[in-house]
Design an enzyme around this catalytic site. Structure first.
Site, PDB file in Angstrom:
ATOM      1  N   SER A 208       0.903  -1.254   0.086  1.00  0.00           N
ATOM      2  CA  SER A 208      -0.064  -0.039   0.007  1.00  0.00           C
ATOM      3  C   SER A 208       0.979   1.343  -0.027  1.00  0.00           C
ATOM      4  O   SER A 208       1.997   1.211   0.240  1.00  0.00           O
ATOM      5  CB  SER A 208      -0.975   0.068   1.113  1.00  0.00           C
ATOM      6  OG  SER A 208      -0.194   0.340   2.081  1.00  0.00           O
ATOM      7  N   LYS A 209       0.068   2.194  -0.274  1.00  0.00           N
ATOM      8  CA  LYS A 209       0.829   3.484  -0.173  1.00  0.00           C
ATOM      9  C   LYS A 209       1.832   3.718   0.872  1.00  0.00           C
ATOM     10  O   LYS A 209       2.879   4.559   0.907  1.00  0.00           O
ATOM     11  CB  LYS A 209      -0.492   4.549   0.071  1.00  0.00           C
ATOM     12  CG  LYS A 209      -0.170   6.241  -0.676  1.00  0.00           C
ATOM     13  CD  LYS A 209       0.203   6.039  -2.081  1.00  0.00           C
ATOM     14  CE  LYS A 209       1.289   6.762  -2.298  1.00  0.00           C
ATOM     15  NZ  LYS A 209       2.150   6.657  -3.217  1.00  0.00           N
ATOM     16  N   ARG A 210       1.499   3.189   2.210  1.00  0.00           N
ATOM     17  CA  ARG A 210       2.302   3.206   3.345  1.00  0.00           C
ATOM     18  C   ARG A 210       3.642   2.899   2.969  1.00  0.00           C
ATOM     19  O   ARG A 210       4.558   2.872   3.717  1.00  0.00           O
ATOM     20  CB  ARG A 210       1.565   2.783   4.498  1.00  0.00           C
ATOM     21  CG  ARG A 210       1.285   3.989   5.362  1.00  0.00           C
ATOM     22  CD  ARG A 210       0.444   3.523   6.652  1.00  0.00           C
ATOM     23  NE  ARG A 210      -0.686   2.804   6.212  1.00  0.00           N
ATOM     24  CZ  ARG A 210      -1.457   1.743   6.580  1.00  0.00           C
ATOM     25  NH1 ARG A 210      -0.695   1.300   7.756  1.00  0.00           N
ATOM     26  NH2 ARG A 210      -2.412   0.975   6.265  1.00  0.00           N
ATOM     27  N   GLU A 218       4.179   6.964 -10.468  1.00  0.00           N
ATOM     28  CA  GLU A 218       5.062   7.279  -9.280  1.00  0.00           C
ATOM     29  C   GLU A 218       6.529   7.094  -9.606  1.00  0.00           C
ATOM     30  O   GLU A 218       7.477   7.514  -9.411  1.00  0.00           O
ATOM     31  CB  GLU A 218       4.558   6.790  -7.935  1.00  0.00           C
ATOM     32  CG  GLU A 218       3.190   7.656  -7.772  1.00  0.00           C
ATOM     33  CD  GLU A 218       2.779   6.687  -6.764  1.00  0.00           C
ATOM     34  OE1 GLU A 218       1.675   7.468  -5.954  1.00  0.00           O
ATOM     35  OE2 GLU A 218       2.820   5.529  -6.291  1.00  0.00           O
TER      36      GLU A 218
END
Ligand code: GLU
Length: 442
Positions: A208-210, A218
């Site tokens: 995930s993004k985390r 990106e």
């Protein structure tokens, strides 16, 4: 015809591509190329709010950037509404579906598929899977507003496109218990399924993004190369059966098989991707690398006019091993475009104030001034000879020079730095440093 492999990547375009989806695209592509089949793109654009023209344009842009060339024009799911509705009608007629107001809240009737029997299918990655009638429920295929649900549109389009193998993330395993009977009810043989393992972080949790970047855009913005991302993601869940890691696209195509996709979650390693990236940069043909690096300079607003082939030739080799991503480039070479605005006070103290630094710089200015043909070799030799003649360690001459040229005691190798900066600029910076650091010093 029936034997020819036809697979598709079927993203819902929302503006960027999660690397889990990108990995599905890559495995579809490799499988199609290995089998001599067709790799198709179907844009599942039925969500009008999220699937904007910009989102679709950027999806196509990422496909091109990754070199994921598809073999037929993309299929836009939203254009097949009539076909989806017609399929629902057929299922009503054949008794596989019925109309119901349940869940439609007085807004007319939805079409519901009857799912009151056991469903089994064999997944190429996960093996035989079964779900009993007790665990399955009837489900809506056409909403009361006449729009198809994901399940109906997905299956009807796969039939229309002649898809032989569905290769997708294993978040779709449950859906497949709906899709297999839909295929059969529509009189079609279900495709073979290969559900790819989820991509997870080092704790085994979904990436995930985390954890870091998760979307193609990106990685692109951070200076990763499409080939490095392709290689790293191809190996997420699949391996060639030996310990090869760096592989050309041709090698991956030759080695790819769905039988070698593991069912267990695939760990994504950011550091490994960085390693792949630096390897691809190290091996890239000079002309191609130069083109990309010129792009980086232009994006940073640095003017590359007047930098000729000799300049680039001198730069590329020393710079290559220092690049993990393309974004490492500009900080390394900015000094060749802009003089230092400030001098690192610690480095000034250590290399100019506390030793002989200032005298060294004066001596070097004289020595460099006398070099007629300014090359990396002649400038480097002049520096070395100066150090020897004065009985200095190389660093005792080079460090004050680095501070003068770059504002701090780090740089690419000295000879290359001198050449790339140019004689006039080197002399100007030495003079400027002597004035400035002199005024600030003791
Ligand atoms: N649009 C679906 C997704 O992106 C398609 C799944 C499939 O490949 O069938 O998850």
């Amino acid at each position: 015809m029936a034997d020819v492999v036809r697979v598709r990547f079927a993203p819902s375009p929302t503006g960027d591509i999660h690397i889990g989806n990108l990995r599905a695209a890559i495995h579809n592509f490799l499988f199609a190329r290995h089998e001599g089949g067709k790799f198709l793109l179907r844009i599942e654009d039925t969500d009008k709010e999220r699937n904007t023209p910009q989102a679709i344009a950027s999806l196509l842009d990422y496909m091109a950037w990754m070199g994921l060339d598809f073999d037929e024009p993309p299929v836009y799911q939203s254009k097949s509404l009539a076909m989806h509705q017609e399929a629902a009608e057929r299922l009503l007629k054949s008794g596989h579906a019925y109309r119901s107001t349940k869940g439609a809240e007085g807004k007319g009737e939805a079409v519901v598929f009857r799912l009151n029997f056991d469903v089994s299918y064999t997944d190429i990655v996960k093996g035989p899977l079964t779900k009993s009638a007790a665990d399955l429920k009837d489900f809506v295929i056409l909403r009361s507003d006449g729009t198809p649900t994901f399940h109906l549109a997905n299956v009807v389009d796969d039939i229309a496109m002649g898809i032989t193998h569905v290769i997708r993330g294993d978040d779709h395993v449950e859906n497949t218990f709906k899709h297999v009977p839909l295929f059969r009810a529509l009189g079609a043989e279900p495709p073979k399924y290969a559900h790819l393992p989820q991509i997870v972080n080092d704790k085994g949790k979904p990436l995930s993004k985390r954890d870091g970047d998760v979307n193609v855009g990106e990685f692109r913005a951070k200076g990763y190369l499409p080939d490095a991302l392709f290689n790293a993601l191809a190996l997420c869940g699949w391996s060639p059966g030996d310990d090869r890691e760096m592989m050309t696209r041709e090698e991956m195509i030759a080695a790819f098989s769905l039988e070698r996709v593991r069912p267990s979650p695939a760990r994504f390693d950011y550091r490994k991707l960085e390693w792949f990236n630096s390897q691809y940069i190290a091996r890239m043909p000079a002309g191609k690398l130069r083109e990309l690096l010129e792009g980086e300079l232009a994006a940073a607003g640095l003017d590359t006019s007047g930098r000729d082939a000799r300049w680039w030739d001198a730069l590329l080799d020393p710079v290559r091993p220092r690049l993990k991503t393309l974004k490492d480039f500009v900080p390394l070479v900015r000094t060749f475009f802009e003089p230092p605005e400030t001098y690192d006070p610690k480095d000034v103290r250590k290399h100019l104030d506390e030793g002989n630094g200032r005298r060294v710089l004066e001596g070097l200015a004289a020595v460099f001034g006398a070099v007629a043909d300014w090359t990396a070799q002649s400038a480097g030799t002049a520096l070395q000879k100066y150090a020897e003649e004065k009985g200095l360690k190389f660093g005792d001459a080079a460090q004050p020079l680095r501070v003068a040229l770059n504002g701090r005691a780090v740089s690419l190798p000295m000879d290359v730095t001198l050449f790339l900066m140019g004689k006039d600029e080197v002399l100007a910076r030495i003079r400027r440093c002597l004035q400035r650091a002199g005024a600030a010093g003791t």
